[in-house]
Each structure stands twice: as structure tokens, then as C-alpha cells.
Write an enzyme that holds these catalytic residues in place. Structure first.
Site: not given
Ligand code: GLA
Length: 424
Positions: A65, A151, A201
Site C-alpha cells: 500500500d 496486538g 487498514d
Molecule cells: C500494516 C499497515 C498497512 C500495511 C500493512 C502491510 O497493517 O498499517 O498500511 O502496510 O501493515 O501490508
């Protein structure tokens, strides 16, 4: 301030909350009752509404991302509930059922990066980000009650942020789009909390829909798509295996990886690694310093895996995700190096016990593994992972079965049904 602080603050509540709502339990007014009742006891009077924002697992497309690339998350049935009421005096009062039972009292005018620590920084950061963007928002009373495991790499932070984003959008009549709300939540985490995460996310928490995976284009989140992911109809199950480890190096290592990717893109003269096509990979790898090679190889092949997974799902062949998940895990383990002994063991034990494919999900350094299995194989695969953990001397993992659930929404008052006159 980092995510670990939030984990620590809330860890005590985790054991009793894990697994609540597995398999898409009913939502609506029923689930809104408990936070609304607690809200009345805490703040007096009824909330203006109750909202829910889910955690997520990512099927494929990890660490892509922030390279402007692609990902394919689903929302979990586990949500963070938020009972909220607007205030006219600029006060922001925050309470969490998973916190230390104190009400945190802030002023909207006093919000600034670094001014708030612990879990409260996440919701406060969203209010700050809205004011920074020029939206006319004021204070609120907010009570949170979360079933998203903390977590476990399932985006409890994003659920917290996105619950505030959707609630504020309604309380203050902002009418922002889903991607705008997700960007606001991401800005809160980047600039207020200080975690340099991408947008996956938050987009998953806001924009996912039940029964589908979200095809995210992180460069233009507005152009996301919904890809049908009919696990049940295809005789499949998706296990989420929480390894119950969260290695501390996570936050600093994440920032270093992101910086490495940005350096590689700059050396290649590209806006982002997303702009490197698979055909250009061999030449690019020859041109880069050795330490950047595995990072670039992961990102380019991972973007291709997302495209491949979307094609298979659109053809109605969800089982074909299995080998894609396995390749993704190998790439994260060997090239990106964000797996750890516990996630490697969980993925390997699941595959050995007959999973179609398994991989770590989320940022890594612990957290959860997903395993795609045939219906009926859940116990064999879950039992094999548990036995492997016991043999290795690890804490027992916690395992749930996930279904693709809905993104953030208002639970109460129920959104009005369309009137007979309104266009369908
Ligand atoms: C975490 C970050 C996301 C993404 C993932 C790996 O969850 O919050 O933005 O980069 O790691 O894909």
C-alpha cells in the site's frame, strides 16, 4: 507513541474479548444496546447514535500500500462499537470498555501531535485530522467497546479510528466519501500517532462489504472494487490464527522498510515501486544496491499476486488462492523478512495439515496467519497448528474462522429504509 503503547493499554481486555462475534453474528440494534447503556451511565442521557467499524485480514498484497500498489483485504465480523454524542462546548471526552475505566477529557482546540498518548491518541487524532482538513467539527462524548483483538495484527487501531471517522461524519453532517474518511483516519495515524502506515487498514475498515474482498488500489483508493469472495458457497473456510506474539521491533522496522522502498523507487526514477512492471524487474534488480533487491522483488511480485488472486476470485475459484497465499508467505519470509518463527511455523503446520494455502497477514513481526481450508478441515488444521506450537514451546495460538463482513456503519438509530418514492 506507537501501536505497542495501545496494545499494552488494552492487552488486559484481550483474553475475554477474543472470538466474540465469530462467523458473522447478528448486528444491529441488539449489539448497540450495551455501548448505549454504558454511555448513559458514563455521560448521562442517550448517545446520538452507535457506530461499528471492523478489523480486517488481508488476503494478499502485503507491504504494497505504501508503494502505491494493490491489496485485497476483507473486513472481519469483529468490530469496535462507538456510542457517540456531539457537544457544543469543544470538549472531547473519551472512554473505552477495554481501558482503565477513566474518562479522558481533552479540548478539540488543544489537540496537537504529541499532546495525547495511549489509546486515546487514535480517536483524538481523527478529530484533529478533521479540523486540520478544515471541517467544522466540535467536541463529542465517545464510548468505545471493541471486540477486535488487540496486538493480533487485525487492525484494532484502524477500527478505532474509523469508528470515529464515520461517527463524526454523521454527527457533523460532513458527507465525506469512504476513501475520504479512510484518508482522514490514516492521516491521524501518520501525523498524530506517529505510525507511518499505508492506507489499507483504514480502507478495509471503511469500505469493505459483506461477502466480498476489497480490491484496493492504494494510489487511487477511490477506484477500489468489490470482488465476490463466497467462502461458504465454495465449501471453503478461512482460519485466522493469532500467534499471540508481537515482536517489539515492528514499528521501527516498518518505517525502515518503507524508507527502503522509497529509496529504491527514487534510484529507479519511478514515482513509486508500483510503477515497476514485472517485465522490468530483472533489469531493475541488476541496477539496485544489493540490500534493496529483495524488497523490490517482494513488492513487484506481490502486486502481481493481487492481480492473479482477483482474477481467480472473479472466475469463481476461491480455492485457487491457496498457492498464491503460500507464495506470498515465502516472499514475506525470504525477501521482505517480516515473518518470525511463530508465523512461519503456523503457516507451515497449516499447509502440512492440508490447508490449501497459508500466510502471515498484516505488517508482520508476529500477529496472525490466515489459512484457507476446505470445509470440514478446520479442526484438523487448527489442531495441527496448536500441536506444533506446543511442541515448539510457544503459547497456544487462538484460532477463529472468518467470513468477509461489512465495513464501518451506523448500527443505531437504524438507517432509514428508502421511502417508496425514492429511486432504487
Ligand atoms: C500494516 C499497515 C498497512 C500495511 C500493512 C502491510 O497493517 O498499517 O498500511 O502496510 O501493515 O501490508
Amino acid at each position: 507513541m506507537n501501536r505497542t503503547d495501545q496494545r499494552d493499554d488494552r492487552a488486559n481486555a484481550e483474553d475475554t474479548r477474543f472470538g466474540v462475534g465469530v462467523e458473522g453474528d447478528g448486528e444491529g440494534d441488539g449489539r448497540a444496546g450495551r455501548p448505549a447503556d454504558t454511555f448513559r451511565q458514563l455521560f448521562g442521557g442517550a448517545p446520538d447514535g452507535v457506530w461499528a467499524a471492523p478489523g480486517r485480514v488481508n488476503l494478499i498484497g502485503e507491504h504494497t500500500d505504501y508503494n502505491d500498489g494493490f491489496a485485497l483485504p476483507i473486513a472481519l465480523p469483529q468490530t469496535t462499537l462507538l456510542a457517540a454524542r456531539a457537544r457544543t462546548d469543544g470538549l472531547l471526552r473519551l472512554h473505552s470498555a477495554q481501558g482503565d475505566h477513566r474518562i479522558t477529557e481533552l479540548t478539540v482546540a488543544g489537540l496537537a501531535p504529541g499532546a495525547v498518548t495511549g489509546w486515546a491518541a487514535y480517536p483524538a487524532g481523527v478529530v484533529w485530522a478533521l479540523t486540520e482538513a478544515g471541517h467544522p467539527v466540535g467536541g463529542a462524548d465517545l464510548h468505545f467497546d471493541s471486540a477486535v483483538p488487540v496486538g493480533a495484527g487485525l487492525s484494532s487501531s484502524a477500527a478505532l479510528e474509523c469508528a470515529v471517522a464515520v461517527a463524526y461524519d454523521a454527527l457533523y453532517g460532513l458527507e465525506l466519501t469512504g476513501p475520504e474518511l479512510a484518508r482522514t483516519a490514516q492521516r491521524a495515524e501518520n501525523a498524530f500517532v506517529g505510525v507511518p502506515c499505508g492506507i489499507m487498514d483504514q480502507m478495509a475498515s471503511v469500505c469493505c462489504t459483506a461477502g466480498a474482498a476489497l480490491h484496493l488500489d492504494a494510489r487511487t483508493p477511490e477506484h477500489h472494487g468489490q470482488v465476490p469472495f463466497d467462502l461458504r458457497g465454495q465449501g471453503l473456510r478461512l482460519l485466522v490464527i493469532d500467534t499471540r506474539v508481537s515482536h517489539d521491533l515492528g514499528d521501527g522496522a516498518y518505517a525502515a522498510l518503507r524508507a527502503g522502498c522509497e529509496r529504491a523507487a527514487a534510484l529507479l526514477g519511478l514515482p513509486a515501486l508500483r510503477d515497476l512492471p514485472a517485465e522490468g524487474l530483472p533489469g531493475a534488480l541488476r541496477a539496485l544496491p544489493g540490500e534493496l533487491v529483495p524488497l523490490v522483488r517482494h513488492v513487484v511480485t506481490e502486486n502481481a499476486r493481487v492481480t492473479e488472486a482477483v482474477s481467480r476470485l472473479r472466475e469463481g475459484d476461491a480455492a485457487a488462492l491457496g498457492p498464491i497465499l503460500a507464495e506470498g508467505h515465502a516472499s514475506l519470509r525470504d525477501d521482505y523478512r517480516v515473518s518470525c518463527p511463530e508465523t512461519d511455523l503456523a503457516a507451515a503446520a497449516a499447509q502440512d495439515a492440508g490447508a490449501l494455502g497459508a500466510r502471515m497477514t498484516g505488517g508482520g513481526f508476529g500477529g496472525s496467519v490466515i489459512a484457507l481450508v476446505r470445509a470440514g478441515a478446520e479442526d484438523a488444521v487448527g489442531g495441527a497448528v496448536t500441536a506444533a506450537f506446543e511442541a515448539a514451546g510457544y503459547r497456544a495460538p487462538r484460532i477463529l474462522s472468518a467470513v468477509p463482513a461489512a465495513g464501518a456503519r451506523r448500527l443505531w438509530p437504524s438507517p432509514a429504509p428508502p421511502s417508496p418514492e425514492s429511486p432504487s
